[in-house]
Design a protein around this motif. Structure first.
Motif, short mmCIF file in Angstrom:
data_model
loop_
_atom_site.label_atom_id
_atom_site.label_comp_id
_atom_site.label_asym_id
_atom_site.label_seq_id
_atom_site.Cartn_x
_atom_site.Cartn_y
_atom_site.Cartn_z
N VAL A 32 -27.96 -56.26 -20.77
CA VAL A 32 -26.95 -56.40 -21.81
C VAL A 32 -26.94 -55.15 -22.69
O VAL A 32 -27.97 -54.76 -23.24
N ALA B 207 -25.25 -68.25 -26.39
CA ALA B 207 -24.31 -67.16 -26.61
C ALA B 207 -24.41 -66.12 -25.50
O ALA B 207 -23.39 -65.58 -25.04
N LEU B 208 -25.62 -65.86 -25.04
CA LEU B 208 -25.82 -64.88 -23.98
C LEU B 208 -25.22 -65.37 -22.67
O LEU B 208 -24.60 -64.61 -21.92
N GLN C 284 -21.55 -64.98 -22.85
CA GLN C 284 -21.15 -63.57 -22.77
C GLN C 284 -21.24 -63.03 -21.35
O GLN C 284 -20.36 -62.28 -20.91
N THR C 285 -22.29 -63.41 -20.62
CA THR C 285 -22.56 -62.81 -19.32
C THR C 285 -22.13 -63.67 -18.14
O THR C 285 -21.98 -63.16 -17.03
#
Length: 245
Positions: free
Chosen positions: A9, A207-208, A211-212
């Motif tokens: 990230v 959240a990660l 996002q990914t």
């Protein structure tokens, strides 16, 4: 089961580990370690990677870094690995692979960055290479306590919150290292890096993942529960009503 893609990230700290093949040494002496650090510093500038900390052991190396561009971490590590192995093999009269597969890394939530630095400092002591973190030259500990500044090292954002002056920050960090990590904290960081799972609380992990698009926690063991469709007349009528058919 297919291997999950490695998680990287941009602008997030990563705890990175690379181990020797079958536990063999990746550093025979201090000249090897100095060569690795020189390549690290050069490559970090070229690829856009902030180098926060390191611990160069015997059969493994650990680093704390932040990639500033997409793909920067992978490009940096690949170039480092190729350059170093070529030099290592020539210098020590050997052939073949040096690494135990590809490097491994864990993305860290901001509140895990300082614990990760402490983890790096404690690794040489845990490996029996030095009696104290400060006694091992080949980690970033001496930089952060003001004993041996290293220009290529970039302190993470969390470092600046330790005090208003360099002396205050160095003293505060020294206390953190003296206090150390709990066994659970150290184990979590180690396993996360080796297995490629991020470290943080539930909010950070959610959240990660959003996002990914990559799973951020191991799947629960066992087979998924089987859903049985009971299409008996009574249940079919109930389902039809619930769907307003």
């Amino acid at each position: 089961m297919a291997r999950l893609p490695r998680l990287a990230v941009t602008d997030a700290a990563h705890l990175v580990v690379w181990r020797g093949h079958n536990g063999q040494p990746v550093f025979v002496d201090d000249d090897d370690r100095q060569a690795w650090l020189a390549s690290m510093a050069e490559g970090a500038v070229r690829e856009g990677v902030e180098w926060h900390g390191h611990a160069l052991l015997v059969s493994a190396l650990w680093m704390l870094v932040t990639p500033c561009f997409d793909g920067a971490l992978s490009r940096w590590m690949q170039a480092l690995g190729r350059t170093y192995v070529r030099r290592f093999n020539q210098r020590h009269g050997r052939r073949g692979t040096l690494w135990d597969g590809r490097y491994r890394a864990a993305v860290l939530a901001p509140d895990w960055v300082l614990p990760a630095l402490v983890f790096l400092d404690q690794e040489p002591v845990s490996e029996g290479l030095a009696a104290t973190p400060e006694a091992w030259r080949w980690s970033s500990h001496r930089h952060y306590v003001g004993a041996e500044p290293q220009r290529a090292v970039t302190p993470p954002a969390a470092w600046w919150s330790l005090g208003d002056t360099p002396f205050a920050r160095e003293a505060a960090y020294r206390r953190l290292v003296q206090e150390g990590l709990s066994r659970q904290q150290a184990q979590r960081l180690r396993e996360a890096a080796l297995k490629g799972w991020p470290v943080g609380d539930a909010t950070f992990l959610a959240a990660l993942q959003a996002q990914t698009g990559r799973r951020t926690e191991p799947a629960r063991p066992g087979r998924p529960r089987k859903v049985v469709n009971d299409l008996s007349p009574n249940n079919y009528e109930k389902a039809a009503v619930s769907m307003k058919l």
